[in-house]
Write a protein that holds these residues in place. Structure first.
Motif, PDB file in Angstrom:
ATOM      1  N   ALA A 143      58.336 -46.616 -25.626  1.00 34.82           N
ATOM      2  CA  ALA A 143      59.758 -46.330 -25.838  1.00 34.82           C
ATOM      3  C   ALA A 143      60.250 -46.766 -27.220  1.00 34.82           C
ATOM      4  O   ALA A 143      61.086 -46.084 -27.821  1.00 34.82           O
ATOM      5  CB  ALA A 143      60.588 -47.020 -24.755  1.00 34.82           C
ATOM      6  N   PHE A 144      59.723 -47.872 -27.743  1.00 34.12           N
ATOM      7  CA  PHE A 144      60.366 -48.489 -28.913  1.00 34.12           C
ATOM      8  C   PHE A 144      59.448 -48.743 -30.107  1.00 34.12           C
ATOM      9  O   PHE A 144      59.921 -49.212 -31.144  1.00 34.12           O
ATOM     10  CB  PHE A 144      61.022 -49.808 -28.498  1.00 34.12           C
ATOM     11  CG  PHE A 144      62.038 -49.658 -27.406  1.00 34.12           C
ATOM     12  CD1 PHE A 144      63.211 -48.957 -27.619  1.00 34.12           C
ATOM     13  CD2 PHE A 144      61.810 -50.199 -26.144  1.00 34.12           C
ATOM     14  CE1 PHE A 144      64.152 -48.814 -26.610  1.00 34.12           C
ATOM     15  CE2 PHE A 144      62.745 -50.061 -25.130  1.00 34.12           C
ATOM     16  CZ  PHE A 144      63.918 -49.366 -25.362  1.00 34.12           C
ATOM     17  N   TRP A 145      58.160 -48.483 -29.982  1.00 36.73           N
ATOM     18  CA  TRP A 145      57.247 -48.675 -31.121  1.00 36.73           C
ATOM     19  C   TRP A 145      56.866 -47.343 -31.742  1.00 36.73           C
ATOM     20  O   TRP A 145      56.677 -46.360 -31.011  1.00 36.73           O
ATOM     21  CB  TRP A 145      55.993 -49.404 -30.653  1.00 36.73           C
ATOM     22  CG  TRP A 145      56.107 -50.895 -30.648  1.00 36.73           C
ATOM     23  CD1 TRP A 145      57.199 -51.652 -30.936  1.00 36.73           C
ATOM     24  CD2 TRP A 145      55.060 -51.822 -30.313  1.00 36.73           C
ATOM     25  NE1 TRP A 145      56.914 -52.982 -30.799  1.00 36.73           N
ATOM     26  CE2 TRP A 145      55.601 -53.115 -30.420  1.00 36.73           C
ATOM     27  CE3 TRP A 145      53.727 -51.681 -29.933  1.00 36.73           C
ATOM     28  CZ2 TRP A 145      54.854 -54.260 -30.160  1.00 36.73           C
ATOM     29  CZ3 TRP A 145      52.981 -52.813 -29.680  1.00 36.73           C
ATOM     30  CH2 TRP A 145      53.532 -54.091 -29.797  1.00 36.73           C
ATOM     31  N   PRO A 146      56.701 -47.297 -33.042  1.00 33.85           N
ATOM     32  CA  PRO A 146      57.036 -48.369 -33.982  1.00 33.85           C
ATOM     33  C   PRO A 146      58.547 -48.557 -34.074  1.00 33.85           C
ATOM     34  O   PRO A 146      59.297 -47.590 -33.966  1.00 33.85           O
ATOM     35  CB  PRO A 146      56.455 -47.880 -35.308  1.00 33.85           C
ATOM     36  CG  PRO A 146      56.382 -46.397 -35.170  1.00 33.85           C
ATOM     37  CD  PRO A 146      56.146 -46.101 -33.732  1.00 33.85           C
ATOM     38  N   GLY A 147      58.967 -49.807 -34.251  1.00 32.63           N
ATOM     39  CA  GLY A 147      60.389 -50.087 -34.291  1.00 32.63           C
ATOM     40  C   GLY A 147      60.686 -51.571 -34.209  1.00 32.63           C
ATOM     41  O   GLY A 147      59.772 -52.408 -34.197  1.00 32.63           O
ATOM     42  N   PRO A 148      61.980 -51.930 -34.114  1.00 37.53           N
ATOM     43  CA  PRO A 148      62.409 -53.330 -34.208  1.00 37.53           C
ATOM     44  C   PRO A 148      62.292 -54.099 -32.885  1.00 37.53           C
ATOM     45  O   PRO A 148      63.254 -54.681 -32.384  1.00 37.53           O
ATOM     46  CB  PRO A 148      63.869 -53.205 -34.654  1.00 37.53           C
ATOM     47  CG  PRO A 148      64.332 -51.919 -34.063  1.00 37.53           C
ATOM     48  CD  PRO A 148      63.138 -51.003 -34.118  1.00 37.53           C
ATOM     49  N   LEU A 149      61.103 -54.066 -32.282  1.00 39.43           N
ATOM     50  CA  LEU A 149      60.835 -54.777 -31.032  1.00 39.43           C
ATOM     51  C   LEU A 149      59.547 -55.574 -31.182  1.00 39.43           C
ATOM     52  O   LEU A 149      58.513 -55.042 -31.596  1.00 39.43           O
ATOM     53  CB  LEU A 149      60.693 -53.799 -29.867  1.00 39.43           C
ATOM     54  CG  LEU A 149      60.294 -54.431 -28.522  1.00 39.43           C
ATOM     55  CD1 LEU A 149      61.424 -55.313 -27.984  1.00 39.43           C
ATOM     56  CD2 LEU A 149      59.911 -53.360 -27.502  1.00 39.43           C
ATOM     57  N   THR A 150      59.607 -56.871 -30.838  1.00 36.52           N
ATOM     58  CA  THR A 150      58.437 -57.742 -30.804  1.00 36.52           C
ATOM     59  C   THR A 150      58.118 -58.092 -29.359  1.00 36.52           C
ATOM     60  O   THR A 150      59.025 -58.438 -28.595  1.00 36.52           O
ATOM     61  CB  THR A 150      58.683 -59.026 -31.614  1.00 36.52           C
ATOM     62  OG1 THR A 150      58.825 -58.685 -32.998  1.00 36.52           O
ATOM     63  CG2 THR A 150      57.551 -60.021 -31.460  1.00 36.52           C
ATOM     64  N   LEU A 151      56.857 -58.004 -28.987  1.00 38.00           N
ATOM     65  CA  LEU A 151      56.406 -58.350 -27.641  1.00 38.00           C
ATOM     66  C   LEU A 151      55.568 -59.625 -27.700  1.00 38.00           C
ATOM     67  O   LEU A 151      54.720 -59.777 -28.583  1.00 38.00           O
ATOM     68  CB  LEU A 151      55.571 -57.211 -27.040  1.00 38.00           C
ATOM     69  CG  LEU A 151      56.274 -55.858 -26.913  1.00 38.00           C
ATOM     70  CD1 LEU A 151      55.311 -54.818 -26.340  1.00 38.00           C
ATOM     71  CD2 LEU A 151      57.521 -55.963 -26.038  1.00 38.00           C
ATOM     72  N   VAL A 152      55.817 -60.539 -26.770  1.00 40.01           N
ATOM     73  CA  VAL A 152      55.053 -61.783 -26.689  1.00 40.01           C
ATOM     74  C   VAL A 152      54.143 -61.697 -25.473  1.00 40.01           C
ATOM     75  O   VAL A 152      54.619 -61.619 -24.332  1.00 40.01           O
ATOM     76  CB  VAL A 152      55.986 -62.999 -26.588  1.00 40.01           C
ATOM     77  CG1 VAL A 152      55.173 -64.287 -26.475  1.00 40.01           C
ATOM     78  CG2 VAL A 152      56.912 -63.072 -27.804  1.00 40.01           C
TER      79      VAL A 152
END
Length: 317
Positions: free
Chosen positions: A90-99
């Protein structure tokens, strides 16, 4: 702006090649993303990662985000999940980081994770960032390219002014579009919003199909960007100002008279893109206090208010 001891690299193939060579040699290169400028180093090089902490004056218990060129590269370093896959689609590439849980055989430096068993990963959407990461061909640790706790950089001059003499180069990709850092979502257990940012809580909830849990500030640091005092100008910051006091520098929102207006039309996207740049401009005037209009607490306003509350918090250290 004094760039005499800092290489300014062009947004060209030659610039990408030079930056990648510096990273391979253990150097520090700032580069643009769609959010803010990041201070990059080879994430697998302990000495290079230690230089990031030194250059920023960053506490070593504050972990770093690692940037990748593509999803397959990410999966080599973390345990991937179905929820991660849905959010990434839904959000990559983009301003989301996943831990996510870090794989035991990942060569990424333990300094990056600050002793945690998890790794913060991101695929930036910015064209020059993606080209640079592809040219380098490996994971790049990159917090924001500023001294720790100070205002994040959204254009190369901010990097030059703050880090000349501390880093090797900056890739000049112009002004960043989003203007606030990436949203961080923890996926080690259930999905948890660890830091609001360019992807909103509402968007995450819609993607997951259920409300996302939100980290409380009192909880232990589990991701980058969670220090209570952060993103701070030299001036004190007064929030939710509905009038201006004598001597204050005024940062407005909506139809108000002020020194600089994040968005006269009340547009939160425009406000987010201007936030750090306008804080830099007002702070350069040398006043004691920056007063800020109330910001609606929904959508990108949540991320803006998070950054402002940290800028206004009592200074740590």
């Amino acid at each position: 702006m004094n760039s005499s001891s800092l290489q300014i690299l062009p947004d060209t193939d030659a610039g990408y090649t030079r930056a990648a060579d510096l990273w391979r040699a253990g150097g520090l290169v700032a580069f643009p993303t769609e959010t803010v400028y990041g201070l990059g180093a080879d994430a697998c090089n302990d000495h290079a990662v230690a230089r990031i902490y030194e250059a920023k004056g960053r506490p070593s218990f504050n972990p770093l985000i690692v940037h990748f060129a593509d999803l397959n590269a990410v999966k080599q370093h973390v345990t991937w999940t179905a929820e991660a896959d849905g959010l990434a689609q839904a959000f990559w590439p983009g301003p989301l980081t996943l831990v996510l849980p870090k794989k035991p055989d990942s060569p990424i430096s333990k300094l990056v994770t600050a002793g945690l068993e998890t790794l913060a990963v991101r695929l930036p959407a910015h064209g020059p960032a993606r080209a640079l990461l592809k040219t380098f061909g490996g994971p790049v640790a990159a917090p924001s390219a500023n001294r720790s706790g100070q205002i994040s950089p959204t254009q190369p001059s901010h990097v030059v002014d703050g880090l000349t003499g501390r880093i090797d180069a900056v890739l000049d990709g112009g002004r960043c579009d989003v203007g606030v850092e990436s949203t961080i979502v923890g996926l080690a257990d259930r999905p948890v919003l660890l830091r609001p940012g360019g992807v909103t809580e509402e968007q995450l909830t819609a993607c997951l199909g259920h409300p996302i849990a939100v980290r409380k500030n009192a909880e232990a640091i589990s991701a980058p960007g969670q220090l209570m005092s952060h993103y701070a100008p030299n001036a004190a910051v007064r929030l939710n100002a509905t009038d201006w006091q004598d001597g204050e520098l005024c940062l407005g929102f909506g139809a108000v008279e002020c020194d600089l207006n994040l968005s006269a039309d009340g547009d939160l996207v425009e406000a987010a893109s201007h936030l750090f740049e306008y804080l830099h401009q007002l702070d350069a005037k040398g006043g004691a206090v920056i007063a800020v209009s109330p910001i609606p607490h929904h959508g990108l306003g949540v991320a803006i208010n998070d950054r402002l509350s940290r800028a206004a918090a009592p200074r740590e250290g």
